[in-house]
Each structure stands twice: as C-alpha cells, then as structure tokens.
Scaffold this active site. Structure first.
Site, mmCIF file in Angstrom:
data_model
loop_
_atom_site.group_PDB
_atom_site.id
_atom_site.type_symbol
_atom_site.label_atom_id
_atom_site.label_comp_id
_atom_site.label_asym_id
_atom_site.label_seq_id
_atom_site.Cartn_x
_atom_site.Cartn_y
_atom_site.Cartn_z
ATOM 1 N N SER A 189 4.469 -4.702 1.740
ATOM 2 C CA SER A 189 4.404 -4.798 3.263
ATOM 3 C C SER A 189 4.132 -6.338 3.597
ATOM 4 O O SER A 189 4.392 -6.786 4.506
ATOM 5 C CB SER A 189 3.706 -3.988 3.827
ATOM 6 O OG SER A 189 2.213 -4.157 3.462
ATOM 7 N N HIS A 217 8.557 0.606 3.953
ATOM 8 C CA HIS A 217 9.074 -0.469 4.572
ATOM 9 C C HIS A 217 10.322 -0.591 4.514
ATOM 10 O O HIS A 217 10.954 -1.809 4.564
ATOM 11 C CB HIS A 217 8.083 -1.692 4.160
ATOM 12 C CG HIS A 217 6.807 -1.746 4.665
ATOM 13 N ND1 HIS A 217 6.376 -2.056 6.026
ATOM 14 C CD2 HIS A 217 5.564 -1.164 4.114
ATOM 15 C CE1 HIS A 217 5.219 -1.955 6.314
ATOM 16 N NE2 HIS A 217 4.627 -1.202 5.066
ATOM 17 N N LYS A 248 8.058 3.636 11.190
ATOM 18 C CA LYS A 248 8.347 2.498 11.075
ATOM 19 C C LYS A 248 9.822 2.189 11.824
ATOM 20 O O LYS A 248 10.037 2.595 13.079
ATOM 21 C CB LYS A 248 7.959 1.790 10.082
ATOM 22 C CG LYS A 248 6.461 1.832 9.536
ATOM 23 C CD LYS A 248 6.118 1.010 8.405
ATOM 24 C CE LYS A 248 4.787 1.335 7.955
ATOM 25 N NZ LYS A 248 3.595 1.199 8.759
HETATM 26 N N1 PMP Z 1 2.848 3.033 2.576
HETATM 27 C C1 PMP Z 1 2.675 1.687 2.719
HETATM 28 C C2 PMP Z 1 3.439 0.762 1.678
HETATM 29 C C3 PMP Z 1 2.507 1.177 4.150
HETATM 30 O O1 PMP Z 1 2.461 -0.155 4.247
HETATM 31 C C4 PMP Z 1 1.984 1.950 4.954
HETATM 32 C C5 PMP Z 1 1.343 1.831 6.288
HETATM 33 N N2 PMP Z 1 1.445 0.412 6.901
HETATM 34 C C6 PMP Z 1 1.934 3.539 4.712
HETATM 35 C C7 PMP Z 1 2.410 3.882 3.391
HETATM 36 C C8 PMP Z 1 1.588 4.574 5.502
HETATM 37 O O2 PMP Z 1 2.313 4.792 6.549
HETATM 38 P P1 PMP Z 1 1.952 5.385 7.816
HETATM 39 O O3 PMP Z 1 1.789 4.211 8.993
HETATM 40 O O4 PMP Z 1 3.238 6.483 8.367
HETATM 41 O O5 PMP Z 1 0.748 6.115 7.956
#
Ligand code: PMP
Length: 405
Positions: A189, A217, A248
């Site tokens: 990310s 992502h 997302k």
């Molecule tokens: N996995 C990754 C790689 C993330 O970047 C994120 C949140 N930014 C999550 C899981 C968690 O997802 P959520 O926002 O749906 O809780």
C-alpha cells in the site's frame, strides 16, 4: 494513577515525534466524487478535491451501489440483527459470499466486518489451530496480518520484502515435517510495488506450504473481472487463500477471505473474530455485491483509472517532482522529512484546496515521508494540472528556501 495526565503525556510524546494524527473532517457528496467539503475546527468550511482516497474507483458514489444499498435498507431495515450464527445471516450475506468465491475462482468465501478483521481473524486462526504451524511473513506485511500472526502465538519468520530467495532460505532451514503458511500481499500500500506471486508460490509449493495472499489494494482494480493481480497473472488457483476488502475499490466496507470449502468452513467454525461479532448490515453486503458485479462486467473504470495514473506520473516527471517508480496505481511523492511533509500537505489543503494526507513514520520508515497520491477515474485533466502545478510551486519554494539557507 492519574490516568488523564498519563494519556496527555503519551500524546505529547507523539506530537513531539511528529506522529500525532490529525484527521481532515470531510463530507463527501454523492455524485460529486472526488469533490468534498472540509470542515475546519473554527466551524468554517471549504471545497476540496480529495487526492488520497482508497475509494480508488469512486464506487462508493456509484449509482448502482447507492441504489442497491437504499433498496436493501427499504427491504431489510438497518442492521443485521445478530451475529452470523445467531439470526444475523441475511440473504445478502450469502449472495455476497457466492459473488466473492466466483470472483476469485474459489469454492467458498467468508465475509468479516473489515479487511483488518479478516486478516487478523483468518491468519490468527489458521496459524493457531494448525498444530506446529510456522508462519512466513513478508517484511512489509500490513499491521492486520502481523497482529493476527502475533495473536496466534505460532512461530513466525519474517522474510525480506518480495524476496522468494530469502523465503526459500528460511523455509529450507526449518523442519520439513512442520506445517507451513506463507503470508504476503500483492500490491503493497505505501510503496505500490507488486509481489512476484508465481515465484513465491513456487517456493511455497516446494515446501508444501499454504499460501495466503492479501489483495486489498488490488481487488476491483486489476484482472479482467477485477479479481486482482493473481487473476491478471492467471495465478488464482495457486493461492490457498485470497483475502480482500470491500472498503477500497468496492467502495463500501467489510473484508473477506476466499478459499476451499473446508478452509472457509474451518475459519468460520474456529475464528472468534468471525463468530462473536454482529454481522455486516445487509445493505452493506448488497452495496458490495452491486460494486463487484459492476466491476466484473465493466473494464471501463479500470482502464480510465490506469490512464489517469499514467497521466499524473507523466506530468510529475515533466516537472521533476520526485515520485516512486512502481507498476501500480499508487503514486508516492517523496518528501523525506516529516515536518516538510506536513507543511506541504497543509498548504495544499488551505491554499490550493487539494487534500493529500502526509504519510509519516511509523507507517513508512523515517526519511521516506511522502504524499501518497491515489488518482481515480474521476480526476479531470484540470484536476491533475492543478495538483501538479501546486506541487511544482511548493517544490520550487523548497528549492528556493534551500538555495538561500
Ligand atoms: N490489508 C492491507 C494491505 C491494508 O492496507 C489494509 C487497510 N489499509 C487492510 C488490509 C485492512 O483493510 P480494511 O480497511 O478493510 O480494514
């Protein structure tokens, strides 16, 4: 103990280190993505263009998604009515799980209240309940995976980011008879780099390990039907678990895993983070299903998204604004200093009406502070010109400040 003074001191520590988080108070407007109103602390407000949203394709504002949610509320009401086990399983949850299993070419899917919870609960449960399991975790894995693995108390080895060689070295040093699980992401990310999934699967297969891929992502964004990087590369069958978010590119909220019928049933039956919590509101499930169905059938948003990303990168290059070169939709503009990053972000917001949250330590290593820019299909040419022009003004200003210092 004087608790409030303890809290205040801890918070002051964060402020001194430049790590205290300040939220932008926004109101998004249906149909006007990526425009929003930002409320200042003094009660005034102004219009901004959001450049750091993870609603990557604007599906949170898509008419099909909004309509599906409204209809579901009219039909079913607001909440789910219980945990999945005790009266909370609504028909829209079942339909969403079928849609997700189909998206990733798996037998089954299981939804959770967020992507965070899905990683924490699924990885934590697999690692804890498979006797003697060793977990191999990429060095840049997301906090939700790290916390899930920690919580499991399973033995953990951290392999060098995106290095199948290091993974192989670590796995070869362990007892071949121990069960093993390899956990990694497809698109990372903060740097926007992409894992060598095939090579990692080769190493995992050599050592008989389960493979667990976080595509948070990537889902909705890559692959002919939005199944993610594994779909794009024809590798979905090589992953035992594909995990994703509904929050997302699918624009709503929630998380999920997909896998074999037995694996999903195992997590469903043993994961406390699944069992002991209220199910997602049916309207969220209906909205997510609408977003997934739309993006399965329509490549238009994905194509426009990639085209916008390429344009932002091209214009940044033309102005010599430093950004990380990566093969994804995430455009990290490198600043390299927490105070400067915040300064740039504040001026962008107040002077230019551009909202990009600064990304500082500990989210990224010190010295790599950045503005994480996420173009969407709805940023116009004029928006992009305005963003790059503003960054250019600020970069010239920094260069000038350095020259006279
Ligand atoms: N996995 C990754 C790689 C993330 O970047 C994120 C949140 N930014 C999550 C899981 C968690 O997802 P959520 O926002 O749906 O809780």
């Amino acid at each position: 103990m004087e608790f409030d003074s303890f809290f205040a001191e801890a918070l002051d520590g964060l402020r001194e280190a430049g790590n205290y988080r300040v939220f932008a108070d926004l109101e998004r407007h249906a149909g006007q993505f990526p425009r929003a109103t930002r409320f200042r602390e003094d009660g005034t407000s102004h219009d901004v263009t959001v450049w750091c949203s993870n609603d990557y394709l604007g599906m949170g504002q898509h008419p099909d998604v909004v309509r599906a949610m409204k209809e579901a509320i009219d039909r079913c009401g607001a909440g789910a009515g219980g945990t999945r086990n005790i009266s909370g399983t609504n028909h829209s949850h079942v339909a969403l799980e079928q849609e997700l299993a189909d998206l990733h070419g798996k037998e089954s899917a299981l939804i959770f209240t967020s992507g965070y919870v899905s990683n924490w609960a699924a990885l934590g449960t697999l690692a804890a309940k498979i006797p003697g399991c060793i977990v191999y975790s990429d060095a840049l894995n997301h906090a939700s995976m790290i916390e899930g693995i920690r919580h499991s108390r399973a033995e953990r080895r951290v392999w060098k980011h995106n290095s199948p060689e290091d993974l192989d070295r670590l796995m070869s040093a362990d007892d071949p008879s121990r069960p093993k699980l390899v956990a990694f992401e497809s698109v990372y990310s903060m740097d926007g780099d992409i894992a060598p999934i095939a090579e990692i699967c080769d190493v995992a297969a050599k050592h008989g390990a389960l493979t667990y891929l976080d595509e948070v992502h990537a889902v909705g964004l890559y692959g002919p039907r939005g199944g993610g990087i594994a779909e794009r590369e024809g590798l979905m069958h090589r992953l035992d678990v594909i995990e994703g978010t509904l929050g997302k590119a699918f624009g709503v909220m929630g998380g999920y895993i997909t896998g074999s019928r037995q694996l999903c049933d195992f997590v469903r039956s043993f994961a406390s983070g699944f069992i002991f919590t209220t199910a997602l509101p049916p309207a969220l499930a209906a909205g997510a299903t609408a977003a997934i169905r739309h993006l399965k059938a329509s490549p238009v948003e994905r194509q426009q998204h990639q085209e916008r990303v390429a344009r932002v990168r091209r214009l940044l290059d033309r102005r010599g604004i430093p950004h990380m070169d990566n093969p994804s939709h995430i455009v990290p503009v490198m600043v390299g200093n927490a105070a400067k990053c915040k300064w740039i972000s504040d001026i962008l917001l107040e002077t230019y009406g551009i909202y990009v949250q600064p990304i500082n330590y500990p989210t990224v290593p010190k010295g790599t502070e950045r503005l994480r820019i996420t173009p969407t299909p709805f940023h116009s040419d004029a928006d992009i010109d305005h963003l790059v022009g503003a960054l250019n003004d600020l970069w010239s200003h920094c260069a000038l400040a350095r020259a006279v210092a």
